[in-house]
Structure formats: structure tokens, C-alpha cells
Write a protein that holds these residues in place. Sequence first.
Motif: not given
Length: 449
Positions: A88-91, A94-96, A121-123, A139-141
Amino acid sequence: MPRPNVIYVFADQWRAQAMGYAGDPNVKTPNLDVFAAESVNFRKAISGVPVCCPARATLISGQRPLSHGVFLNDVCLPNDRRSIAHRFKDAGYDTAYIGKWHIDGHGRKSYNIPPERNRGFDYWKVLECTHDYNSSPYFEGTSEVKKFWEGYDAIAQTTDACNYVRNRSPEDKPFLLMLSWGPPHDPYGTAPEQYRAMYNPDDIILPLNVPEEEVDTARKELAGYYAHCSALDDQFARLREVLRATGQEENTILVFTSDHGDMLRSHGQQRKQRPWEESMRIPFLLRWPAGLGEQGRATDALLDVLDHQPTLLELCSIECDGALEGLSFKAAAKNNAVDADYAALLACYHPFGEYERRNGGQEYRGLRTQRYTYVETRGEPWLLYDNDNDPYQLLNLVSNPTHSDIQHRLSSLLHAKLDSLGDRFEIGETYCRHWGHPIDEWGTVPVFD
């Protein structure tokens, strides 16, 4: 029309039967019942390898367990596998990801998954695995600081998902958001009190396939299980309301599903990994008003967890690469196309955990067709059910002369499918040695927390 957002909501261990819209006389799921009436309802959706990590690794990678190596719990998905987030990122998405992960294999609730293994995943607000839903860390990020969800984790996680949606602007890229809840997986008695109060074990109406000696235990467990289901039903409604309020509902693909089911004492069995309907059939509801219309409908297409990723990619007009091993069910979602001859594969590659050998666990391969479930162990037929005439699977037709032709046909079809996949149906330890998975004498992988 711009590419749609995708919100993929999945619970842990929610069987397809435990829904008001599916005919369960006990459970209260009014919000999901409404959603089902407005969605494409894949009412024969399955989890072909019905246990946590194998199902999740299959979802994230789009590959079969013998291809990615995660056919046990608590082993790591190889880092060289492209994920749903990468695609999905390549398309341009944003990813979460929020909630339970359980494909990292380096520890559970005390372990911070490093960014090189977050699969694109970004988020990221994630924990590998916990079933302590009222004291649930994450855990975050890229931070190594352990945080805790406030209260019952599915409520707090849904709040976070709602805030993610609410904070999007029209100028932002489309997004893929995956919300992974831990319940209704056991322990069953830990939902908030207001939901536990909705269910009295003495009032639970049991399925016909719960043996008499399991009745009291089944009623108690189901009451707690249903309490989790009702809590999640309310959380799903909150997420839908935010989509409406922000004007994003029309062009968002919203999915509700599960990784696998739960036996809950049907056939005298517990939990998952089993090839019966309660373990391997899952809900799968998909709604996209802009692309599929407002009118809900049901389809009998035999969608497997393996097929979720290619189906979502094709609905979003993203090309499926050759590493994906599932099928796209876009046609079923759009116009109810069903291949009446298609059979979905069921498998246990190595029995472990609650299904380890000393508990009766065994390798199996099988098929779920439109009508039948057929399963073999290594060397002999095991189960044959006519699900149309015997929905509770009370009569095993294996070696019944009235069904010998059907059994022969399904056995031939199964072995042709295994041959096409290069699956030699080896003993599970053979696959463990090939992938380097450490196991004890009962087939259990050590878990380090």
C-alpha cells in the motif's frame, strides 16, 4: 474517483457463528448486525490455518505458512517478506497499525519490536501479544518506552483509531489503518462489568454439538466470550460514527473480520487449530459505498485469510505482485461471483500449544467446499461432513458407504491441490527442522517474555 481509504478491523478468536446476524440466539451485536445488512457478507469465509500467528503472518505477507515459515505461534515472520503495508505504501498510501501484532517471535508483552521489523507501517502503536486486556502495554513508533492503554485496551485502541481518522485532512494521502483487538480471545471473564452483566450463564442457549459433560463450562465460558463481543460491537460503532462525521465513509473500504474462531466446547474441544466450523469459520464483512454501493448482500464465496490482501489490493486498483499466493475475491465483492467448484484448503502443519500431541493434536490437511468439509490425517481419512444438512457437524460420514463417491472425489481433489502446492504432508517436526524452529517433545515453541 480517488483511491479509497482502507480500515481493516480484526478481532482475535471471534468465530463466525457468534453474531446476531448469523443466528446466534445469545449474543448482542446490534451494531455489527446493522453493518452486515449494509455490507458484502462473506458468510462462508474461513481461516484455513486457524491459529494466531500463522493466520496473522499469512494476512500480513499474503503467503501460505509453508512459504513464510510461520506455522507455529511465537516464531518470527522472515524479514525479507513484503507486507501489506509495503504494497500500500508503494501505491501512495499512509499506513497505520494499532493493537496486537503477534508475528515477531522475539517475546510478548515485555518486548519492543524494533522499527526494522514493523513491516512498513508508519503509524505504530503495537504490542506483540498480551491477554491482560485491562493492563495492556504497547510501544509507540520507534520509542522503547513501554506505555499502557487506559482501561480495557480495545476501547482505548479504538479511541486512538478514531483520532487517527479524525485528524486526516482532504489533502492527505489515502490511508491503510489496521486495528487489531485482543478480545474475545480468552480469558473470557475480563470484559468491562457493564458487558459482563448482559449475560447470565444460566440463560445461555448452547449449540447442539456441545456434549452434556461440557454444558456448565460452556455456558460460563460463552457468557464471558459474548461480553467481549458486545464490548467490541460498541467500539466498532464508534469507529463508524467517526467515519460518518468526518465525511470519509463514502470512499473508505471498511472491513470487519477475525484471525480464526473458537471451539468453546463444541465437540468437546477448546480454542482453535481444529478443522471444525467453530474454529475455522470467521466473519468477513466489507463495505465500500463509493465502489460497491449502499445495498448489502451475502455471498458464498470461500474467502480465506490468504485472500484478504489480494482482494483489498485489487479493490484499490493496486497491482498484485507474484509473491502473493492468495486469490482476489474482487468479483465476489462487486457482483457476487462464486466458483461453485472451488475448494479452500484447511491445514495444521504442526500441532502445538493447546493442540499439542498429548492433547490429541495431529497434522491434517482438508478442504472446505460449498457443501462439504473433508479432512485427512497423515495416512487416513478423518472427517467428512455435509454442512448443508448437518450444520453442527454431528454426523461424521467418513467411510459411510452412502458417501463413498463423494469421499473419493474430495480425497482426489485434496491430493491434487497438495501436489500443485508442493505440500508433501510431512510430519510437523520435518518443517520445524527446515525452518530452524526450536520445539520441545510436545511440539511447543518456548516463549520468552
